[in-house]
Design an enzyme around this catalytic site. Structure first.
Site, mmCIF file in Angstrom:
data_model
loop_
_atom_site.group_PDB
_atom_site.id
_atom_site.type_symbol
_atom_site.label_atom_id
_atom_site.label_comp_id
_atom_site.label_asym_id
_atom_site.label_seq_id
_atom_site.Cartn_x
_atom_site.Cartn_y
_atom_site.Cartn_z
ATOM 1 N N GLN A 48 -7.252 -19.554 -57.166
ATOM 2 C CA GLN A 48 -7.151 -19.083 -55.752
ATOM 3 C C GLN A 48 -8.095 -19.354 -54.833
ATOM 4 O O GLN A 48 -8.107 -19.571 -53.686
ATOM 5 C CB GLN A 48 -6.872 -17.412 -55.767
ATOM 6 C CG GLN A 48 -5.734 -17.166 -56.532
ATOM 7 C CD GLN A 48 -5.767 -15.533 -56.914
ATOM 8 O OE1 GLN A 48 -5.120 -14.717 -56.097
ATOM 9 N NE2 GLN A 48 -6.452 -15.220 -58.007
ATOM 10 N N ARG A 49 -9.449 -19.858 -55.506
ATOM 11 C CA ARG A 49 -10.544 -20.017 -54.617
ATOM 12 C C ARG A 49 -10.665 -21.435 -54.376
ATOM 13 O O ARG A 49 -11.550 -21.756 -53.426
ATOM 14 C CB ARG A 49 -11.760 -19.667 -55.400
ATOM 15 C CG ARG A 49 -12.013 -18.052 -55.228
ATOM 16 C CD ARG A 49 -13.347 -17.630 -54.887
ATOM 17 N NE ARG A 49 -14.599 -18.265 -55.442
ATOM 18 C CZ ARG A 49 -15.378 -17.421 -56.292
ATOM 19 N NH1 ARG A 49 -14.929 -16.277 -56.078
ATOM 20 N NH2 ARG A 49 -16.232 -17.913 -56.745
ATOM 21 N N GLY A 92 -19.014 -15.978 -53.028
ATOM 22 C CA GLY A 92 -17.680 -16.879 -53.450
ATOM 23 C C GLY A 92 -17.441 -17.895 -52.361
ATOM 24 O O GLY A 92 -17.222 -17.638 -51.307
ATOM 25 N N HIS A 109 -9.611 -17.921 -60.613
ATOM 26 C CA HIS A 109 -10.400 -18.760 -59.616
ATOM 27 C C HIS A 109 -9.637 -19.868 -59.062
ATOM 28 O O HIS A 109 -10.057 -20.505 -58.216
ATOM 29 C CB HIS A 109 -11.521 -19.305 -60.420
ATOM 30 C CG HIS A 109 -12.620 -17.978 -60.433
ATOM 31 N ND1 HIS A 109 -12.446 -17.228 -61.601
ATOM 32 C CD2 HIS A 109 -13.702 -17.910 -59.864
ATOM 33 C CE1 HIS A 109 -13.714 -16.379 -61.462
ATOM 34 N NE2 HIS A 109 -14.360 -16.425 -60.424
ATOM 35 N N GLY A 166 -19.229 -13.857 -47.326
ATOM 36 C CA GLY A 166 -18.319 -12.650 -47.334
ATOM 37 C C GLY A 166 -19.271 -11.716 -46.984
ATOM 38 O O GLY A 166 -20.503 -11.544 -46.443
ATOM 39 N N ASP A 167 -19.068 -10.196 -47.605
ATOM 40 C CA ASP A 167 -19.801 -8.957 -47.281
ATOM 41 C C ASP A 167 -21.185 -9.109 -47.860
ATOM 42 O O ASP A 167 -22.103 -8.528 -47.101
ATOM 43 C CB ASP A 167 -19.000 -8.001 -47.621
ATOM 44 C CG ASP A 167 -18.495 -7.790 -48.951
ATOM 45 O OD1 ASP A 167 -18.885 -8.783 -49.830
ATOM 46 O OD2 ASP A 167 -18.029 -6.675 -49.594
ATOM 47 N N ALA A 210 -17.637 -27.912 -38.063
ATOM 48 C CA ALA A 210 -17.538 -27.653 -36.556
ATOM 49 C C ALA A 210 -19.095 -27.067 -36.107
ATOM 50 O O ALA A 210 -19.325 -27.342 -35.065
ATOM 51 C CB ALA A 210 -16.692 -26.408 -36.817
ATOM 52 N N ARG A 233 12.119 -11.891 -68.421
ATOM 53 C CA ARG A 233 10.889 -11.396 -69.151
ATOM 54 C C ARG A 233 10.285 -10.347 -67.941
ATOM 55 O O ARG A 233 10.593 -10.854 -66.635
ATOM 56 C CB ARG A 233 9.921 -12.374 -69.355
ATOM 57 C CG ARG A 233 9.985 -12.885 -70.690
ATOM 58 C CD ARG A 233 9.177 -13.828 -70.984
ATOM 59 N NE ARG A 233 9.214 -14.283 -72.570
ATOM 60 C CZ ARG A 233 8.532 -15.329 -73.041
ATOM 61 N NH1 ARG A 233 8.014 -16.211 -72.166
ATOM 62 N NH2 ARG A 233 8.578 -15.662 -74.091
ATOM 63 N N ASP A 286 -10.845 -12.883 -49.869
ATOM 64 C CA ASP A 286 -10.427 -11.399 -50.113
ATOM 65 C C ASP A 286 -10.022 -10.973 -48.688
ATOM 66 O O ASP A 286 -9.200 -9.917 -48.473
ATOM 67 C CB ASP A 286 -11.459 -10.500 -50.364
ATOM 68 C CG ASP A 286 -11.794 -11.014 -51.980
ATOM 69 O OD1 ASP A 286 -10.934 -11.816 -52.701
ATOM 70 O OD2 ASP A 286 -12.846 -10.255 -52.569
ATOM 71 N N ASP A 342 -11.481 -9.246 -46.453
ATOM 72 C CA ASP A 342 -12.034 -7.797 -46.315
ATOM 73 C C ASP A 342 -13.156 -7.512 -45.312
ATOM 74 O O ASP A 342 -13.970 -6.675 -45.606
ATOM 75 C CB ASP A 342 -12.180 -7.326 -47.825
ATOM 76 C CG ASP A 342 -13.545 -8.236 -48.370
ATOM 77 O OD1 ASP A 342 -13.835 -9.529 -47.839
ATOM 78 O OD2 ASP A 342 -13.901 -7.507 -49.556
ATOM 79 N N ARG A 378 -11.356 -8.069 -55.239
ATOM 80 C CA ARG A 378 -12.144 -7.047 -55.894
ATOM 81 C C ARG A 378 -12.126 -5.659 -55.424
ATOM 82 O O ARG A 378 -12.250 -4.709 -56.249
ATOM 83 C CB ARG A 378 -13.564 -7.698 -55.741
ATOM 84 C CG ARG A 378 -14.711 -6.824 -56.943
ATOM 85 C CD ARG A 378 -16.086 -7.686 -56.978
ATOM 86 N NE ARG A 378 -16.148 -8.040 -55.346
ATOM 87 C CZ ARG A 378 -16.919 -9.234 -55.446
ATOM 88 N NH1 ARG A 378 -17.743 -9.481 -56.363
ATOM 89 N NH2 ARG A 378 -17.314 -9.509 -54.237
ATOM 90 N N THR A 396 -13.985 -15.805 -46.874
ATOM 91 C CA THR A 396 -13.775 -15.179 -48.186
ATOM 92 C C THR A 396 -12.273 -15.082 -48.296
ATOM 93 O O THR A 396 -11.639 -14.840 -47.385
ATOM 94 C CB THR A 396 -14.388 -13.779 -48.479
ATOM 95 O OG1 THR A 396 -13.759 -13.134 -49.428
ATOM 96 C CG2 THR A 396 -14.196 -12.716 -46.962
ATOM 97 N N ARG A 427 -24.644 -16.806 -55.881
ATOM 98 C CA ARG A 427 -25.049 -15.280 -55.675
ATOM 99 C C ARG A 427 -26.575 -15.085 -55.940
ATOM 100 O O ARG A 427 -26.852 -15.562 -56.939
ATOM 101 C CB ARG A 427 -24.199 -14.165 -56.578
ATOM 102 C CG ARG A 427 -22.919 -14.592 -56.212
ATOM 103 C CD ARG A 427 -21.797 -13.498 -56.656
ATOM 104 N NE ARG A 427 -20.532 -13.956 -56.789
ATOM 105 C CZ ARG A 427 -19.656 -13.736 -55.934
ATOM 106 N NH1 ARG A 427 -19.899 -13.057 -54.808
ATOM 107 N NH2 ARG A 427 -18.362 -14.013 -55.860
ATOM 108 N N GLY A 469 8.434 -12.098 -53.276
ATOM 109 C CA GLY A 469 9.530 -11.255 -53.725
ATOM 110 C C GLY A 469 9.232 -10.160 -54.911
ATOM 111 O O GLY A 469 10.098 -10.230 -55.704
ATOM 112 N N VAL A 521 -22.131 -28.290 -37.149
ATOM 113 C CA VAL A 521 -22.978 -29.267 -37.180
ATOM 114 C C VAL A 521 -22.499 -30.196 -35.787
ATOM 115 O O VAL A 521 -23.407 -30.528 -34.948
ATOM 116 C CB VAL A 521 -22.799 -30.218 -38.157
ATOM 117 C CG1 VAL A 521 -23.668 -31.601 -38.086
ATOM 118 C CG2 VAL A 521 -23.382 -29.651 -39.476
#
Ligand code: F6P
Length: 351
Positions: free
Chosen positions: A284-285, A40, A282, A131-132, A51, A192, A157, A159, A201, A155, A101, A215, A53
């Site tokens: 957020q990515r 991802g 996505h 990432g992992d 940096a 609402r 995440d 994580d 994930r 990543t 991937r 909040g 390169v």
């Protein structure tokens, strides 16, 4: 006061002298390194590529970049990268090298092909940004084919063990927080109940911090057991309080199965309230990396080259308590990174 200033100047001078000495007097036999981004994407990957390169060029390494992560490595889809090729990318989201991937790289045969490509191109070490999943693959090819590998954690995440923050996390937090602020306005206008799902994930870092920053009345994380009955009780407490609108942040990996599934479990009990679900996904990515992510990526990119120059292999560079840290690659994805349970308590107090 004067002495203090003088000491500061001397410190700066000696540090830059040390850095110049380090950069110019290299005896490391490495000449050519490979670089790729995989898994991802995350905002700040480009800053990390830049940096790597530019530092590589300062120490005299040649850089060959592979497109589309391990897929491109197996296919030998590569291009040399020099300092001027990475101009004007520090501010861009995504990755100029593209990402993917790659199932084939999970097999020994796939990694064999990749190792052959590296050998054919005279590449002695590989820097992987991801990432992992990226690091698992890197660790395997490093071990099986005796290739020096350095990982740069990137990543949204957050994580990975071995770095307090990963590249892209801060930007994703701010993107999600902005979205939550917007949702709060419309939730309030209509009285609402909103369930907002954020990415993560297997980890609740984004949910926890955006929940606090936005909040949220309730934050649901994969790291803590979610009991739907308790969720109902807490929501009841909040809704039957003076408030009319309410916002729950749900991590994608929460055991309720995410915001949509949770809404199905809650709907009957909260029929009196209009409930809406918003999955941020996505969005957020992407986006321009925050200043914090650009600086982090710049530090880690430089650190990756230094690590190789110093002879490190099968490691990840990270920053812990604002200091550079080198962690064996296999320790970064095998263990679960702890969330800060003080923040979990804080969120409960403040809701
Ligand atoms: O980058 C990590 C992540 O954002 C996870 O939180 C999410 O589950 C996953 O990627 C989705 O990625 P994709 O849609 O690219 O498979």
């Amino acid at each position: 006061m004067r002495i203090k200033k003088l000491r500061k100047v001397l410190r700066v001078l000696s540090l830059s002298a040390y850095q110049n000495f380090e950069l110019q007097n290299i005896t490391n036999p490495l000449k050519t390194i490979g670089i790729l981004t995989s898994g991802g994407d995350s905002p700040g990957m480009n800053a990390a590529i830049r940096a790597v390169v530019r530092t590589a060029s300062a120490v005299g390494f040649k850089v060959i970049a592979f497109r589309h992560g391990y897929k491109g490595l197996i296919a030998g889809d590569s291009t040399p990268l020099g300092s001027s090729d990475v101009s004007n990318i520090i501010q861009r989201g995504g990755t100029i090298l593209k990402s993917a991937r790659c199932e084939e790289f999970r097999t020994p045969e796939g990694r064999e092909k990749a190792a052959q490509v590296l050998e054919d191109k005279g590449i002695e070490a590989l820097i992987v940004i991801g990432g992992d999943g990226t690091f698992q693959g890197a660790s395997l090819i490093g071990k099986e084919h005796d290739i020096s590998v350095v990982g740069i954690p990137a990543t949204i995440d957050n994580d990975l063990v071995g770095s307090d923050e990963t590249i892209g996390y801060d930007t994703a937090l701010n993107t999600a927080m902005d979205a939550i602020d917007n949702i709060r306005d419309t939730a309030d206008a209509h009285d609402r109940l909103f369930l907002v799902e954020v990415m993560g994930r297997d980890a609740g870092f984004i949910a926890l911090e955006t929940g606090i920053a936005g909040g949220a009345e309730l934050i649901l994380l994969p790291e803590s057991l979610t009991n739907v009955k308790e969720v109902k009780n807490s929501l009841n407490d909040v809704l039957y309080d003076k408030r009319r609108s309410s916002l729950v942040v749900v991590a994608e990996g929460d055991e309720t199965g995410g915001a949509l599934k949770l809404s199905e479990k809650l709907r009957a009990d909260f029929s009196k309230y209009e409930m809406r679900v918003c999955i941020l996904g996505h969005v957020q990515r992407g986006g321009r990396p925050s200043a914090r992510d650009r600086v982090l990526a710049s530090r880690l990119g430089e650190a990756a080259i230094r690590a190789l120059k110093d002879g490190h292999s099968q490691v990840m560079v990270g920053i812990v308590n604002n200091s550079m840290k080198i962690t064996p690659l296999k320790m970064t994805f095998g263990k679960k990174k702890d969330i800060n349970f003080e923040l979990v308590e804080l969120a409960k107090t403040l809701r």
